[in-house]
Design a protein around this motif. Structure first.
Motif, PDB file in Angstrom:
ATOM      1  N   LYS A   1      -7.501  -4.207   4.246  1.00  0.00           N
ATOM      2  CA  LYS A   1      -7.199  -2.792   4.011  1.00  0.00           C
ATOM      3  C   LYS A   1      -8.093  -1.902   4.873  1.00  0.00           C
ATOM      4  O   LYS A   1      -7.606  -1.003   5.579  1.00  0.00           O
TER       5      LYS A   1
ATOM      6  N   GLU B   1      -7.070   0.549   8.129  1.00  0.00           N
ATOM      7  CA  GLU B   1      -7.266   1.996   8.090  1.00  0.00           C
ATOM      8  C   GLU B   1      -8.220   2.459   9.179  1.00  0.00           C
ATOM      9  O   GLU B   1      -8.051   3.553   9.736  1.00  0.00           O
TER      10      GLU B   1
ATOM     11  N   GLN C   1      -6.208  11.703  -2.621  1.00  0.00           N
ATOM     12  CA  GLN C   1      -7.503  11.222  -3.125  1.00  0.00           C
ATOM     13  C   GLN C   1      -8.394  11.067  -1.897  1.00  0.00           C
ATOM     14  O   GLN C   1      -8.444  10.013  -1.270  1.00  0.00           O
TER      15      GLN C   1
ATOM     16  N   ASP D   1      -5.702   5.418 -10.856  1.00  0.00           N
ATOM     17  CA  ASP D   1      -4.416   4.782 -10.578  1.00  0.00           C
ATOM     18  C   ASP D   1      -3.461   5.202 -11.681  1.00  0.00           C
ATOM     19  O   ASP D   1      -3.870   5.416 -12.825  1.00  0.00           O
TER      20      ASP D   1
ATOM     21  N   ARG E   1      -2.097  -0.685   1.198  1.00  0.00           N
ATOM     22  CA  ARG E   1      -2.089  -0.197  -0.177  1.00  0.00           C
ATOM     23  C   ARG E   1      -2.331  -1.359  -1.141  1.00  0.00           C
ATOM     24  O   ARG E   1      -1.548  -2.313  -1.184  1.00  0.00           O
TER      25      ARG E   1
ATOM     26  N   HIS F   1       5.251   7.618   2.563  1.00  0.00           N
ATOM     27  CA  HIS F   1       4.658   6.328   2.880  1.00  0.00           C
ATOM     28  C   HIS F   1       4.440   6.147   4.374  1.00  0.00           C
ATOM     29  O   HIS F   1       4.097   5.052   4.820  1.00  0.00           O
TER      30      HIS F   1
ATOM     31  N   LYS G   1      -0.954  10.779  -3.285  1.00  0.00           N
ATOM     32  CA  LYS G   1      -2.311  10.251  -3.416  1.00  0.00           C
ATOM     33  C   LYS G   1      -2.818   9.584  -2.141  1.00  0.00           C
ATOM     34  O   LYS G   1      -3.986   9.740  -1.765  1.00  0.00           O
ATOM     35  N   THR G   2      -1.958   8.845  -1.463  1.00  0.00           N
ATOM     36  CA  THR G   2      -2.398   8.042  -0.322  1.00  0.00           C
ATOM     37  C   THR G   2      -2.385   8.799   1.003  1.00  0.00           C
ATOM     38  O   THR G   2      -2.814   8.251   2.022  1.00  0.00           O
ATOM     39  N   ARG G   3      -1.910  10.017   1.001  1.00  0.00           N
ATOM     40  CA  ARG G   3      -1.837  10.789   2.233  1.00  0.00           C
ATOM     41  C   ARG G   3      -3.099  11.631   2.423  1.00  0.00           C
ATOM     42  O   ARG G   3      -3.926  11.753   1.535  1.00  0.00           O
TER      43      ARG G   3
END
Length: 768
Positions: free
Chosen positions: A20, A24, A450, A503, A529, A708, A743-745
């Motif tokens: 991960k 990234e 986040q 989460d 992810r 995504h 959340k992941t952006r």
């Protein structure tokens, strides 16, 4: 007779999510391609050595992926959609990641001064769930113009790498027929490309044989699905060619019973067959009765999808008669991709619960115990068997498992509790009058980025470096800034951002009885992810309100309506490691009653809209159609039980993502949510055809922003999507929202995208 051990696949991400972080860093430009590949090589080598040292005799090479194994197969076959302008030949890493995440180009500065992107580049391939798991795969795309050709030698490279490290690996490939069954054809049946794909597989198998591979594992989980005669013929035709290509083939099936496809499977000219005896223990007898004597059977007898320790004595009782008559391979039911890596990392886990568990490392050790017991007798592993038996007995007898009050409440549930007071036609005008929203109302799905700052503050709080008051103050500031920013850009229905939530499932599980939590038990959901599923070990209840205070704080900051945000019971169930000592339906209804309590408390606090996300409802659908009705009955009832305790004028939303819904639309309609939001950006609103044909009566928020992928769509792109939606739905039925939570952006992506989303809605209003 001889018994050996195989693993069908091992977790890719690393014990501490090394993959991960490497991905990234690479995507952000911190690490170059060489650094990413170096990390990947280290992870592969570590995994191979670990499996060897634990006693595995057949170790997979090729199960590792930088993003997704289905995408890897598409790349191997050269199935690269035309929009990526691939010139042919080997597919480079930038094209690979463009297929997975989309491609974008900087076009200037965003509202916050940061560089941002809009409209440029290419959309990612569609993404959906891998069978009935929470793993996402990239959907292969095929057209009449697709020209397949060998475009990646990764499987050959991985095999060479393993051999160089002294690992006598068994290469593993996703089978060509399953790959075609998973593909989407645009104006073409994907099976029309099967012969070309099989020719490439035959070439790869021949090259593997030349490198020294004597066995190759080919995964064909498509054999556990409902198949047509034409699809069965595709298996027959394909393996007639592949069987003579070189190595012996171990055909691997998993996630269910082969069932009515057994005759087809056993007629294939393969040397071995793997069957899932966790999901379908009953199929062993039929396979043994019909399999030819020289067919090497691989028995999936350790659960590759859950975390419970096996009762080894009970397994031996069943295996010993079989092992006395033929050679066997013992294996997990499926790839261990779906389990955490190593229980030994969980030093803070409750010891009583820990003794009931087994992660990937422990599962291979269990297989080794079974192998030694079958080859040398139970006395050779007496201590290990005694420990297994003691753990099973301790779990069954633990007073922490059952709660009489929960059982009594569930027994007292009436059918009326799972129905809204009035039909949607009566509720809708009451809600419209109360909310007073414009046409094409805009909202988001719930979470906001986040950021590293949010994660750092949470880590500081968890380590005791800041106290609860300081942490809450930080979260309040983040929430207030997000609420005011949403107001400033003109969103109609706001959310508080969920900065306090680690989460969407874990947050609720931590506040419910019957759940345990880990620190390092990560599993891959897609790409980089990763999630840490809660462990649902006992009966479930809600000791106290879970979200009301944060909702009230956020609503107090604005005059605009603030959604209450909850995760639904089916999603909490499907995204947890669920207890296996009672029916899943019972556990789901227990969770539903707990969420019902929260919904009622939110309404009492003043919430006008409450979203109960059921992202995983479709994911839990059984693979065989004959089993659908039973699942959908209790899944829909659980959602309705959670949602139906409110007044007519309170609007219930739900969200579902990245699934095919058309075949379960009656069940979605039966959920009776006032508004459903769904993923439609990647599919160009294709899903709405089914909703229109079904005449879905309630409101729909078709996603217009694919969250995504890092690319930021421009307003005119979103307008075009909404106009496609209008071809299927009346304007009064449509909400405007992203595909999923944010959340992941990153904020530099989110800000321009949501500004464009609001502008798109206003364009549609002006044209109405």
């Amino acid at each position: 007779m001889t018994v050996t051990v195989a693993t069908l696949g091992f977790p890719r991400i690393g014990a501490r999510r090394e993959l991960k972080f490497a991905l990234e860093r690479h995507w952000s430009g911190q690490d170059d391609t060489a650094a990413l590949h170096a990390t990947a090589a280290t992870l592969r080598g570590t995994a191979w050595a670990c499996q060897r040292d634990l006693g595995a005799d057949h170790i997979p090479a090729g199960d590792f992926s930088l993003y997704d194994h289905v995408l890897d197969t598409s790349v191997m076959l050269g199935a690269v959609p035309a929009r990526y302008a691939h010139p042919g030949g080997p597919v480079d890493l930038s094209t690979y990641f463009a297929m997975a995440r989309g491609a974008t180009a900087e076009v200037g500065a965003g509202p916050d001064g940061a560089a941002c992107c809009a409209g440029a580049g290419h959309t990612a391939q569609e993404m959906t769930k891998w069978f009935d798991t929470n793993y996402h795969y990239m959907v292969p795309e095929l057209t009449a113009d697709t020209m397949l050709a060998l475009s990646s030698t990764r499987i050959l490279d991985d095999y060479r790498e393993a051999r160089a490290q002294g690992i006598a690996a068994r290469p593993v490939l996703l089978g060509p027929v399953t790959w075609a069954l998973l593909a989407k054809g645009h104006g073409v049946d994907p099976l029309d490309h099967l012969d070309a794909a099989v020719a490439i597989y035959a070439d790869v198998l021949a090259q593997l044989a030349a490198l020294g591979a004597d066995w190759v594992q080919i995964d064909e989980p498509g054999l556990v699905l409902d198949l047509t005669d034409a699809q069965r013929d595709a298996f027959t035709r394909s393996y007639a060619r592949l069987a003579g290509a070189g190595p012996k083939l171990m055909l691997a099936t998993y996630f269910g019973a082969i069932g009515d496809n057994l005759d087809c499977a056993l007629a294939l000219p393969v040397a071995g067959l793997h069957i899932d005896l966790v999901r379908a223990p009953e199929q062993l007898e039929s396979v043994l009765a019909a399999a030819r004597p020289d067919l090497l059977l691989s028995l999936g007898i350790i659960d590759g999808r859950n975390v419970w320790r096996a009762d080894l004595e009970r397994l031996l009782d069943r295996l010993e008669p079989v092992a006395a008559t033929r050679d066997l391979i013992l294996a997990p039911s499926c790839s261990l991709l779906h389990t955490p890596v190593d229980l030994a990392l969980e030093t803070a886990l409750d010891p009583e619960i820990a003794q009931w568990l087994a992660f990937a490392v422990q599962k291979i050790a269990e297989l080794d115990v079974l192998k030694r017991a079958l080859n040398h007798g139970r006395a050779a592993v007496g201590d290990a068997l005694a420990a297994s038996t003691a753990a099973a007995a301790a779990r069954a007898a633990s007073p922490r498992i059952h709660d009489a009050a929960v059982a009594a409440r569930l027994a007292a549930v009436t059918p009326d509790q799972a129905r809204r007071t009035s039909d949607f036609a009566i509720r809708q005008p009451l809600q419209a009058a109360r909310l007073n929203l414009p046409a094409f109302p805009t909202t988001t799905i719930g979470s906001f980025p986040q950021t590293p700052g949010v994660r750092h503050a949470r880590a500081q709080f968890m380590r005791g470096e800041i106290d609860a008051a300081a942490y809450e103050g930080f979260l309040r500031t983040e929430t207030a800034e997000t609420v005011h920013w949403q107001e400033s850009i003109g969103l109609d229905v706001l959310v508080h951002g969920e900065f306090e939530r680690n989460d969407m499932v874990q947050y609720f599980g931590e506040r419910l009885s019957g759940f345990a939590f880990t620190r390092s038990a990560w599993v891959q959901s897609y790409g980089s992810r990763c999630v840490r599923p809660p462990i649902l070990y006992g009966d479930v209840a809600r000791p106290a309100p879970m979200t009301v205070d944060w909702w009230a704080y956020a609503q107090g900051l604005t005059e605009r309506p603030m959604k209450g945000m909850l995760t639904g019971p089916v999603t909490i169930l499907n995204w947890s490691f669920v207890r296996d000592d009672q029916p899943r339906a019972v556990s789901c209804r227990q969770i539903a009653l707990a969420i019902r309590d929260e919904v009622i408390d939110l309404e009492a606090a003043g919430a006008k809209l409450i979203q109960i996300d059921e992202a995983a409802l479709r994911e839990g659908l059984p693979l065989r159609r004959r089993d659908w009705a039973a699942y959908l009955d209790w899944a829909v009832e659980s959602f309705r039980l959670s949602a139906s305790g409110v007044r007519d004028e309170t609007q219930i939303h739900t969200h579902m993502c990245y699934s095919e819904f058309n075949d379960i639309l009656p069940a979605i309609g039966a959920m009776d949510a006032d508004v459903i939001s769904i993923e439609t950006a990647r599919s160009q609103m294709e899903l709405l055809e089914g909703f229109a044909d079904y005449r879905y009566p309630n409101d729909i928020g078709p996603g217009v922003y694919d969250i995504h992928a890092p690319r930021v769509p421009a307003a005119d792109e979103m307008v075009a999507l909404l106009r496609l939606a209008l071809a299927h739905l009346p304007a009064g039925q449509i909400w405007v929202n992203p595909d999923c939570g944010l959340k992941t952006r990153k904020w530099p992506e989110v800000r321009p995208a949501l500004i464009a989303l609001v502008a798109a809605a206003r364009t549609l209003r002006a044209a109405a």
